[in-house]
Motif scaffolding. Structure first.
Motif, PDB file in Angstrom:
ATOM      1  N   PHE A   1       0.834  -1.197   0.000  1.00 36.48           N
ATOM      2  CA  PHE A   1       0.000   0.000   0.000  1.00 36.48           C
ATOM      3  C   PHE A   1       0.872   1.252   0.000  1.00 36.48           C
TER       4      PHE A   1
ATOM      5  N   ILE B   1       1.235   4.382  -2.577  1.00 37.72           N
ATOM      6  CA  ILE B   1       1.089   5.802  -2.227  1.00 37.72           C
ATOM      7  C   ILE B   1       2.292   6.602  -2.706  1.00 37.72           C
TER       8      ILE B   1
ATOM      9  N   VAL C   1       2.118   7.162  -6.380  1.00 36.72           N
ATOM     10  CA  VAL C   1       1.157   8.210  -6.781  1.00 36.72           C
ATOM     11  C   VAL C   1       1.750   9.590  -6.531  1.00 36.72           C
ATOM     12  N   LEU C   2       2.443   9.722  -5.397  1.00 37.49           N
ATOM     13  CA  LEU C   2       2.897  11.061  -5.020  1.00 37.49           C
ATOM     14  C   LEU C   2       4.139  11.506  -5.773  1.00 37.49           C
TER      15      LEU C   2
ATOM     16  N   ALA D   1       1.073   9.743 -16.109  1.00 34.79           N
ATOM     17  CA  ALA D   1      -0.293   9.413 -15.694  1.00 34.79           C
ATOM     18  C   ALA D   1      -0.512   7.910 -15.600  1.00 34.79           C
TER      19      ALA D   1
ATOM     20  N   ILE E   1       1.095   6.525 -12.427  1.00 38.18           N
ATOM     21  CA  ILE E   1       0.301   6.889 -11.251  1.00 38.18           C
ATOM     22  C   ILE E   1      -0.887   5.948 -11.137  1.00 38.18           C
ATOM     23  N   PHE E   2      -1.495   5.720 -12.287  1.00 39.19           N
ATOM     24  CA  PHE E   2      -2.649   4.858 -12.359  1.00 39.19           C
ATOM     25  C   PHE E   2      -2.307   3.439 -11.896  1.00 39.19           C
TER      26      PHE E   2
ATOM     27  N   VAL F   1      -2.051   3.250  -8.218  1.00 40.13           N
ATOM     28  CA  VAL F   1      -3.362   3.142  -7.579  1.00 40.13           C
ATOM     29  C   VAL F   1      -3.814   1.690  -7.582  1.00 40.13           C
TER      30      VAL F   1
ATOM     31  N   MET G   1      -2.259  -0.180  -4.883  1.00 39.48           N
ATOM     32  CA  MET G   1      -2.941   0.075  -3.608  1.00 39.48           C
ATOM     33  C   MET G   1      -4.182  -0.802  -3.477  1.00 39.48           C
ATOM     34  N   LEU G   2      -4.974  -0.867  -4.554  1.00 44.05           N
ATOM     35  CA  LEU G   2      -6.202  -1.660  -4.494  1.00 44.05           C
ATOM     36  C   LEU G   2      -5.891  -3.138  -4.273  1.00 44.05           C
TER      37      LEU G   2
ATOM     38  N   ILE H   1       1.836  14.576 -16.309  1.00 41.78           N
ATOM     39  CA  ILE H   1       0.894  15.459 -15.625  1.00 41.78           C
ATOM     40  C   ILE H   1       1.526  16.811 -15.296  1.00 41.78           C
TER      41      ILE H   1
ATOM     42  N   LEU I   1      -7.481  10.748 -11.038  1.00 39.27           N
ATOM     43  CA  LEU I   1      -6.318  10.219 -10.311  1.00 39.27           C
ATOM     44  C   LEU I   1      -6.487  10.414  -8.806  1.00 39.27           C
TER      45      LEU I   1
ATOM     46  N   PHE J   1      -7.232   7.476  -5.980  1.00 40.82           N
ATOM     47  CA  PHE J   1      -6.284   7.424  -4.859  1.00 40.82           C
ATOM     48  C   PHE J   1      -7.055   7.426  -3.534  1.00 40.82           C
TER      49      PHE J   1
END
Lengths: 110, 468
Positions: free
Chosen positions: A25, A29, A32-33, A38, A41-42, A45, A48-49, A102, B151, B155
């Motif tokens: 997880f 994070i 993503v940060l 893009a 980042i996706f 995520v 994380m899921l 992005i 996004l 998140f």
């Protein structure tokens, strides 16, 4: 006799699952940060899921309660729906600016 | 429950209506569908039903919240009109259908009895909104808003889900009452630390969705970039549904650890009020100002949640109703005024665009003034009573607990008066274009209706409050 799946899951102590899922997880994070692409980042995520899915399956096996695994199915289905919308948005942006960085998206400020 | 089923069917029906040659039928049909769902919703009044083995529960609170959601959707759909006239919106049926589907998600968030249902409702709502935000396909601003929303939204969903998983690990159930009895029943071994961490994660996810500071950073950009109609939709429906869900979750499941989440929520409330109101002062675009104003209203609503008195649900209901109606009026006027003189091909949303509005169209200027006064919370409008009821829940909770929050809230309402009145001053006292603005009959009717509702609720708040 074949061992059942909960038995196999339970060969590893529960805290290990919690730590492992938390580590995944956190990796998500951090991804993503810090990443600027893009798609990456996706992807983070999604990591994380999947950490959540793993945690739910572990809890579910330890408690011999099917509800957790049912929830995992819902998460997978919803994540698939989210992917289709998300990739469509990313494609739409790529068509307009030929990039998915992005950092280039800075029209909205104030 | 009937409303959820009927809206899902109507959404599909709406997609089929899109095949018709005539686009004229779409808007009345969608309005009719929403009205039917509203009527179906009222059928269950004074009945308590539980559906699908404790997945959904309907009661009067559910009906009140869903009536507000359906009413705001009706108003939003009624002011949609640019569909079908320009290239971008050549498939208006799809937008209407997506709006109906997202309302289904919102209703599920209001009536959930199980965390699975909350998650699914939240996602139906969010995924539909990602699409609506990006619906202006060629506009880079709309694209950017959609990507940011998507996004950040997914998140937040991830964080929210991790919280649910941890709570499940601690309690062994997704059912609200089962979690509630674990938390307040006090298990022999003591409450597992997983529950506390899980609760914090769930709170972070939910606060993100209702755009409370410090999770509000996406709100101004997304609200600014999205087509104005959908901004109006997002800032009202999501907020009502989000607060209904937050209140239900916290009171049914986590009453036993009130001491923990009360502190978190009051901190978030103070921060939200400060950030929302003070940043709104510095905006030069009315649309962005309304975005920050929606952040600040999330702060006021949070007061009622954090206070958790028996009056809290009715305070949240009244506030959401007053806020939704006033916000829709504000955005409706903004849509009309902004498109009069586009700058570089996009609507002019600066304060200057409102100069001399009272001379160009007195009705627009008047309804704008009433909605801004209501948002600012001045007496004789609905917004005043909304703030009054919310503040009185905090007083009921006790000044030692909520005194600090109340002081900040009252001070920030005064700051709010400044930026809301800037629009009114521009439209009444400054001079600008003199070219009159024409309004279609339906649009005029909606503006008159919302203005009358705002003033009516301000004069006779008890009429509606008896129902809550």
């Amino acid at each position: 006799m074949q061992p059942t799946i909960p038995d196999v899951v339970q060969t590893i102590p529960l805290p290990y699952y919690i730590w492992f899922a938390s580590a995944l997880f956190v990796i998500g994070i951090v991804g993503v940060l810090t990443r600027r692409n893009a798609i990456i980042i996706f992807m983070s995520v999604e990591v994380m899921l999947n950490a959540v899915n793993l945690l739910l399956v572990a809890f579910s096996a330890y408690r011999s309660d099917p509800a957790g695994q049912v929830f995992v199915f819902f998460i997978m289905a919803v994540a698939a729906a989210e992917v289709s919308v998300g990739l469509a948005i990313i494609v739409m942006i790529y068509r307009n600016i030929q990039s998915i960085d992005i950092g280039l998206l800075n029209r909205l400020k104030g | 429950m009937l409303s959820i089923i009927s809206l899902s069917l109507f959404g599909i029906l709406n997609l089929f209506l899109g095949f018709l040659k005539s686009r004229r039928v779409l808007l009345p049909a969608t309005l009719l569908f929403i009205a039917l769902a509203f009527a179906a919703n009222l059928l269950d009044w004074n009945h308590q039903y539980v559906y699908f083995r404790d997945m959904l529960r309907t009661n009067n609170l559910f009906i009140n919240f869903s009536s507000i959601i359906l009413l705001t959707t009706f108003l939003t759909v009624a002011i949609s009109r640019s569909f079908g006239t320009d290239e971008e919106h050549t498939h208006p049926a799809e937008y209407y259908a997506i709006m109906l589907f997202s309302v289904v998600g919102a209703l599920m968030m209001v009536g959930f009895e199980n965390l699975i249902m909350l998650f699914i409702g939240l996602e139906i709502l969010s995924v539909s909104l990602y699409v609506l935000t990006g619906s202006d396909k060629r506009s880079l601003r709309s694209n950017e808003a959609a990507l940011k929303y998507f996004l950040m939204g997914s998140f937040a969903t991830g964080i929210f889900l991790f919280g649910i998983a941890l709570v499940y690990g601690a309690t062994g159930s997704f059912n609200l009452s089962a979690i509630g009895s674990y938390v307040s029943g006090g298990p022999t071994t003591g409450i597992s630390p997983l529950l506390y961490v899980g609760l914090l994660f769930i709170l972070a996810g939910m606060l993100f969705k209702v755009s409370a500071a410090p999770f509000h950073f996406w709100t101004p950009d997304v609200y600014d970039g999205a087509p104005t109609l959908f901004t109006a939709f997002m800032s009202t429906v999501v907020k009502t549904a989000g607060f209904a869900a937050l209140y239900r979750l916290l009171t049914v499941s986590f009453t036993g650890v009130y001491g923990l989440w009360w502190q978190v929520l009051t901190g978030v409330t103070v921060l939200t009020l400060l950030v929302g109101n003070i940043t709104a002062v510095y905006q030069s675009s009315v649309k962005r100002m309304l975005a920050y104003s929606s952040v600040s209203h999330a702060g006021y609503l949070l007061i009622a949640v954090a206070a958790k008195t028996p009056q809290s649900p009715s305070a949240i209901l009244f506030y959401s109703l007053a806020y939704s109606i006033a916000t829709i009026t504000g955005f409706a006027v903004l849509i009309l005024v902004a498109e009069q003189k586009p700058i570089e091909g996009r609507p002019d949303e600066r304060y200057e665009a409102f100069n001399g509005l009272a001379k160009r169209n007195p009705l627009l200027a008047f309804s704008l003034a009433v909605s801004m006064v209501s948002l600012a919370g001045i007496p004789l409008t609905a917004g005043f009573w909304g703030k009054f009821f919310v503040f009185s829940t905090a007083v009921d909770r006790g000044m030692t607990n909520m005194g600090m929050v109340l002081v900040v809230a009252v001070l920030m309402s005064v700051v709010g008066v400044y930026y809301y009145f800037r629009v009114i001053i521009a439209s009444y006292l400054k001079t600008g274009d003199s070219e009159p603005i024409g309004i279609r009959p339906l649009y005029r009717f909606i503006l008159v209706l919302t203005t009358a509702l705002t003033i009516g609720l301000g004069l006779f708040p008890d009429v509606v409050r008896q129902l809550f």
